[in-house]
Write a protein that holds these residues in place. Structure first.
Motif, mmCIF file in Angstrom:
data_model
loop_
_atom_site.group_PDB
_atom_site.id
_atom_site.type_symbol
_atom_site.label_atom_id
_atom_site.label_comp_id
_atom_site.label_asym_id
_atom_site.label_seq_id
_atom_site.Cartn_x
_atom_site.Cartn_y
_atom_site.Cartn_z
ATOM 1 N N TRP A 33 0.844 -1.186 0.000
ATOM 2 C CA TRP A 33 0.000 0.000 0.000
ATOM 3 C C TRP A 33 0.883 1.241 0.000
ATOM 4 O O TRP A 33 1.874 1.305 0.727
ATOM 5 C CB TRP A 33 -0.899 0.043 1.243
ATOM 6 C CG TRP A 33 -1.953 -1.005 1.278
ATOM 7 C CD1 TRP A 33 -3.223 -0.925 0.815
ATOM 8 C CD2 TRP A 33 -1.813 -2.326 1.831
ATOM 9 N NE1 TRP A 33 -3.886 -2.103 1.042
ATOM 10 C CE2 TRP A 33 -3.048 -2.986 1.654
ATOM 11 C CE3 TRP A 33 -0.764 -3.017 2.448
ATOM 12 C CZ2 TRP A 33 -3.263 -4.279 2.071
ATOM 13 C CZ3 TRP A 33 -0.978 -4.317 2.860
ATOM 14 C CH2 TRP A 33 -2.204 -4.933 2.678
ATOM 15 N N PHE A 34 0.496 2.216 -0.800
ATOM 16 C CA PHE A 34 1.169 3.509 -0.813
ATOM 17 C C PHE A 34 0.231 4.540 -0.184
ATOM 18 O O PHE A 34 -0.911 4.688 -0.616
ATOM 19 C CB PHE A 34 1.527 3.933 -2.242
ATOM 20 C CG PHE A 34 2.489 2.991 -2.913
ATOM 21 C CD1 PHE A 34 2.026 2.022 -3.788
ATOM 22 C CD2 PHE A 34 3.845 3.082 -2.681
ATOM 23 C CE1 PHE A 34 2.895 1.154 -4.415
ATOM 24 C CE2 PHE A 34 4.735 2.219 -3.300
ATOM 25 C CZ PHE A 34 4.252 1.246 -4.173
ATOM 26 N N VAL A 35 0.713 5.214 0.848
ATOM 27 C CA VAL A 35 -0.102 6.133 1.646
ATOM 28 C C VAL A 35 0.547 7.503 1.643
ATOM 29 O O VAL A 35 1.769 7.628 1.825
ATOM 30 C CB VAL A 35 -0.270 5.618 3.093
ATOM 31 C CG1 VAL A 35 -1.135 6.575 3.901
ATOM 32 C CG2 VAL A 35 -0.877 4.217 3.101
ATOM 33 N N GLU A 36 -0.274 8.514 1.463
ATOM 34 C CA GLU A 36 0.191 9.900 1.532
ATOM 35 C C GLU A 36 -0.450 10.566 2.742
ATOM 36 O O GLU A 36 -1.673 10.521 2.914
ATOM 37 C CB GLU A 36 -0.166 10.656 0.262
ATOM 38 C CG GLU A 36 0.255 12.121 0.290
ATOM 39 C CD GLU A 36 -0.149 12.871 -0.964
ATOM 40 O OE1 GLU A 36 0.140 14.079 -1.060
ATOM 41 O OE2 GLU A 36 -0.775 12.239 -1.851
ATOM 42 N N ASP A 37 0.370 11.169 3.578
ATOM 43 C CA ASP A 37 -0.101 11.879 4.755
ATOM 44 C C ASP A 37 -0.491 13.293 4.345
ATOM 45 O O ASP A 37 0.371 14.088 3.933
ATOM 46 C CB ASP A 37 0.994 11.911 5.819
ATOM 47 C CG ASP A 37 0.463 12.380 7.177
ATOM 48 O OD1 ASP A 37 -0.656 12.942 7.212
ATOM 49 O OD2 ASP A 37 1.155 12.176 8.187
ATOM 50 N N PRO A 38 -1.777 13.676 4.443
ATOM 51 C CA PRO A 38 -2.179 15.014 3.996
ATOM 52 C C PRO A 38 -1.673 16.132 4.899
ATOM 53 O O PRO A 38 -1.700 17.299 4.505
ATOM 54 C CB PRO A 38 -3.710 14.937 3.999
ATOM 55 C CG PRO A 38 -4.034 13.876 5.001
ATOM 56 C CD PRO A 38 -2.921 12.892 4.940
ATOM 57 N N ARG A 39 -1.211 15.780 6.101
ATOM 58 C CA ARG A 39 -0.760 16.827 7.017
ATOM 59 C C ARG A 39 0.559 17.446 6.576
ATOM 60 O O ARG A 39 0.725 18.661 6.599
ATOM 61 C CB ARG A 39 -0.642 16.252 8.427
ATOM 62 C CG ARG A 39 -1.969 15.796 9.018
ATOM 63 C CD ARG A 39 -1.775 15.069 10.318
ATOM 64 N NE ARG A 39 -0.992 13.840 10.147
ATOM 65 C CZ ARG A 39 -0.687 13.005 11.137
ATOM 66 N NH1 ARG A 39 -1.100 13.282 12.381
ATOM 67 N NH2 ARG A 39 0.000 11.915 10.901
ATOM 68 N N ASP A 40 1.514 16.603 6.177
ATOM 69 C CA ASP A 40 2.809 17.131 5.767
ATOM 70 C C ASP A 40 3.201 16.716 4.362
ATOM 71 O O ASP A 40 4.296 17.059 3.894
ATOM 72 C CB ASP A 40 3.903 16.681 6.750
ATOM 73 C CG ASP A 40 3.924 15.170 6.933
ATOM 74 O OD1 ASP A 40 3.134 14.483 6.254
ATOM 75 O OD2 ASP A 40 4.726 14.681 7.751
ATOM 76 N N GLY A 41 2.327 15.965 3.660
ATOM 77 C CA GLY A 41 2.628 15.555 2.298
ATOM 78 C C GLY A 41 3.641 14.430 2.180
ATOM 79 O O GLY A 41 4.122 14.164 1.073
ATOM 80 N N SER A 42 3.968 13.761 3.279
ATOM 81 C CA SER A 42 4.936 12.667 3.225
ATOM 82 C C SER A 42 4.289 11.408 2.655
ATOM 83 O O SER A 42 3.071 11.222 2.745
ATOM 84 C CB SER A 42 5.493 12.384 4.624
ATOM 85 O OG SER A 42 4.444 12.006 5.504
ATOM 86 N N HIS A 43 5.131 10.556 2.085
ATOM 87 C CA HIS A 43 4.663 9.319 1.476
ATOM 88 C C HIS A 43 5.276 8.131 2.205
ATOM 89 O O HIS A 43 6.458 8.146 2.537
ATOM 90 C CB HIS A 43 5.030 9.262 -0.013
ATOM 91 C CG HIS A 43 4.321 10.285 -0.833
ATOM 92 N ND1 HIS A 43 4.661 11.636 -0.815
ATOM 93 C CD2 HIS A 43 3.271 10.173 -1.699
ATOM 94 C CE1 HIS A 43 3.867 12.297 -1.638
ATOM 95 N NE2 HIS A 43 3.028 11.438 -2.194
ATOM 96 N N GLN A 44 4.455 7.106 2.425
ATOM 97 C CA GLN A 44 4.905 5.890 3.087
ATOM 98 C C GLN A 44 4.453 4.684 2.267
ATOM 99 O O GLN A 44 3.420 4.716 1.598
ATOM 100 C CB GLN A 44 4.327 5.782 4.514
ATOM 101 C CG GLN A 44 4.533 7.004 5.380
ATOM 102 C CD GLN A 44 5.960 7.114 5.872
ATOM 103 O OE1 GLN A 44 6.703 6.134 5.885
ATOM 104 N NE2 GLN A 44 6.345 8.308 6.307
ATOM 105 N N MET A 45 5.244 3.627 2.340
ATOM 106 C CA MET A 45 4.893 2.358 1.720
ATOM 107 C C MET A 45 4.759 1.300 2.819
ATOM 108 O O MET A 45 5.692 1.100 3.602
ATOM 109 C CB MET A 45 5.960 1.922 0.712
ATOM 110 C CG MET A 45 5.609 0.616 -0.013
ATOM 111 S SD MET A 45 6.962 -0.045 -1.004
ATOM 112 C CE MET A 45 8.066 -0.599 0.301
ATOM 113 N N PHE A 46 3.608 0.644 2.883
ATOM 114 C CA PHE A 46 3.347 -0.398 3.882
ATOM 115 C C PHE A 46 3.200 -1.740 3.171
ATOM 116 O O PHE A 46 2.618 -1.810 2.079
ATOM 117 C CB PHE A 46 2.078 -0.081 4.679
ATOM 118 C CG PHE A 46 2.204 1.136 5.550
ATOM 119 C CD1 PHE A 46 2.647 1.029 6.854
ATOM 120 C CD2 PHE A 46 1.877 2.390 5.062
ATOM 121 C CE1 PHE A 46 2.759 2.139 7.659
ATOM 122 C CE2 PHE A 46 1.989 3.512 5.861
ATOM 123 C CZ PHE A 46 2.431 3.392 7.165
#
Length: 432
Positions: A33-46
C-alpha cells in the motif's frame, strides 16, 4: 495496491487454469500500500506478507520508540517464533513500512496509479517483471489473465529496489477459533441423527483444526478435498478409499459406495464446488440444510439447498478505553464500554445481504453478545419443535385411524349378529 508473487515466469499449467486457479500464489504474496499523509505531504509504503517473504527484505525494525538495525540473531528468534506459532495452529503475518523520500521513489506509485490491476513476479535469479492484467477478467473468481501487458523494465527495477531495506513493524499470529457452544450443538445434532458437515475454503490442515474445535472426527478417512489431488489413497482391492474433486466424488458414489457423503469435513470448497456437492447429496435422497454468510457469494448454494439460513456477520465492537488494542470479553465488559461498529448496518451491506438471502427461509444476524451459536441454537430448537409437531400430527392420525377401525368393527358385528344399532346415524357422522 499491488500484489508481488514469488512464482516463476512459467505461469500456471493448463490443468490448473482449467480448474480456475489464480496466477498469483496467495500463500507467497506480498501486499503493498502507498499512503500519503495530507498533514505534511509525506509518502509511506506499507507491506504485509508471510514472515518468510517479508523478513529478508527488512534491514531495521521499529521497537515502538525508534528504528534499530535488525540483526541475524533477531531474525533467528523471529523464525523460531513463527515455527512455534505454526506448531500451535496459528497463521503468521509480518508488517513493514518504508518512507518514500526521493523523487524517484515517489514516482513509482504515480506510474502504477494509472494501472487498474498489476502483479510483479520474481524468478529464481531475483529479477522482477511487472505485468498489467485485464480488470474485467480478474473480477471473476479464479480467472487467469489471458494477455497481460508487460510494463517497463525500469519500473520493475524500481519496484525491486523499493522493497529492499524496509523497517519491520511487527508480526501477528492469527488462529481460527470456534465458540464452546458450537461443539455442543454439533454433538446434539449428531445425536439427533442429523449429519453436521463443514465446508471450508481453506486447505486440509486448517480445516482439520476447525473440525477438532467443533468436536468433529478429524482422523484418517474423515476429510475430503473438493479440489482434485494428484495422489489418491487406494485399498487392497485397488479401489479409491476417499476420492477428491467433484467429478471423482460423483463417480465414486455411483459406482462404489456413499462414503464420501458421510464425512464431516470438506476442504478447498469454493461456492461452486459446495453447490455441486449439495446436488450430489440430493441425488442420493438427502435433505440438506445450509447455514452460511449473507455477505459471501452463497446465493447459488442457498438456492440449491432444501432449506437455507443466512447469517449477517457483524464486526466485533471496540473497547472505548483501548480502541481495539485488546479483544473485549463479553463476560468482563460493560455494554457502555463498547464502541459498536455499524458497518453491516449500512444500507448497501443490508441490501447485499437481502439479495443474497432471497432463497433463504431465515435470515439471522451475528451479534457480539450471543455469537454464531445463537443461529445454530435457534435452528436446533426449530428442528426439535418441528419434530414434536410431526409426532403430534402422527399421534392424531393414529388415534383417528384406531377410532375408525373400532367403529367399523362395531358396525360390522351389529350387521352380522343382527343387533340393535349402538349408535344413531347422526352420532356416526359426528364421530367420523
Amino acid at each position: 495496491t499491488g500484489a508481488e508473487s514469488a512464482r516463476g515466469p512459467s505461469g500456471p499449467s493448463e490443468d490448473e487454469a482449467s480448474r480456475g486457479q489464480s496466477r498469483t500464489n496467495f500463500s507467497q504474496t506480498l501486499l503493498t500500500w502507498f499512503v500519503e499523509d495530507p498533514r505534511d505531504g509525506s509518502h509511506q509504503m506499507f507491506c504485509k506478507a508471510k514472515p518468510k517473504r517479508l523478513l529478508p527484505k527488512c534491514t531495521h525494525y521499529f521497537d515502538g520508540h525508534k528504528v534499530l538495525p535488525l540483526r541475524d540473531e533477531d531474525r533467528q528468534s523471529l523464525t523460531r517464533l513463527v515455527l512455534q506459532w505454526k506448531a500451535s495452529g496459528l497463521s503468521a503475518f509480518a508488517y513493514s513500512f518504508r518512507p518514500l523520500t526521493s523523487e524517484a521513489e515517489k514516482d513509482i506509485p504515480k506510474q502504477l496509479k494509472k494501472h487498474s490491476f498489476f502483479f510483479a513476479t520474481e524468478d529464481e535469479d531475483g529479477n522482477y517483471s511487472i505485468d498489467e492484467a485485464n480488470k474485467a477478467e480478474t473480477m471473476h473468481e479464479g480467472a487467469v489473465p489471458s494477455s497481460p501487458s508487460h510494463l517497463s523494465a525500469s519500473l520493475a527495477s524500481g519496484w525491486k529496489e523499493l522493497h529492499s531495506e524496509q523497517v519491520l513493524l511487527g508480526m501477528a499470529g492469527v488462529k481460527l477459533c470456534a465458540s464452546v457452544q458450537m461443539a455442543s450443538y454439533a454433538e446434539a445434532l449428531q445425536s439427533a441423527g442429523i449429519r453436521f458437515q463443514v465446508y471450508s475454503a481453506e486447505g486440509e490442515k486448517r480445516t482439520r483444526t476447525l473440525g477438532s474445535q467443533l468436536g468433529l472426527e478429524t482422523g484418517w478417512n474423515c476429510l475430503i478435498s473438493l479440489e482434485p489431488s494428484a495422489r489418491q489413497v487406494k485399498n487392497m482391492m485397488g479401489q479409491v478409499v476417499l476420492p477428491s474433486g467433484i467429478t471423482d466424488i460423483r463417480k465414486h458414489t455411483k459406482e462404489v459406495d456413499n462414503v464420501p457423503l458421510l464425512v464431516s469435513l470438506y476442504s478447498k470448497a469454493t461456492p461452486w464446488r459446495a453447490q455441486q456437492m449439495i446436488s450430489i447429496m440430493q441425488e442420493h435422497a438427502e435433505c440438506v440444510t445450509c447455514v452460511g454468510s449473507a455477505l459471501q457469494p452463497n446465493f447459488e448454494i442457498f438456492r440449491q439447498a432444501n432449506i437455507s439460513v443466512s447469517v449477517l456477520v457483524n464486526s466485533v465492537p471496540q473497547c472505548r478505553r483501548c480502541f481495539g488494542r485488546r479483544e473485549p470479553r463479553p463476560s468482563h465488559c460493560v455494554q457502555d464500554d463498547l464502541l459498536a461498529c455499524s458497518t453491516v448496518s449500512r444500507a448497501e451491506f443490508q441490501l447485499s445481504a437481502d439479495l443474497t438471502s432471497l432463497p433463504c427461509a431465515l435470515q439471522a444476524r451475528h451479534s457480539f453478545s450471543n455469537g454464531e451459536q445463537r443461529t445454530l441454537g435457534v435452528l436446533f430448537n426449530a428442528i426439535k419443535e418441528a419434530r414434536r409437531c410431526v409426532d403430534c400430527i402422527l399421534m392424531v392420525l393414529i388415534h383417528y385411524i384406531c377410532g375408525a377401525v373400532q367403529l367399523s368393527v362395531v358396525v360390522a358385528l351389529q350387521s352380522l349378529l343382527c343387533l340393535p344399532p349402538p349408535l344413531e346415524g347422526f352420532h356416526l357422522l359426528s364421530i367420523l
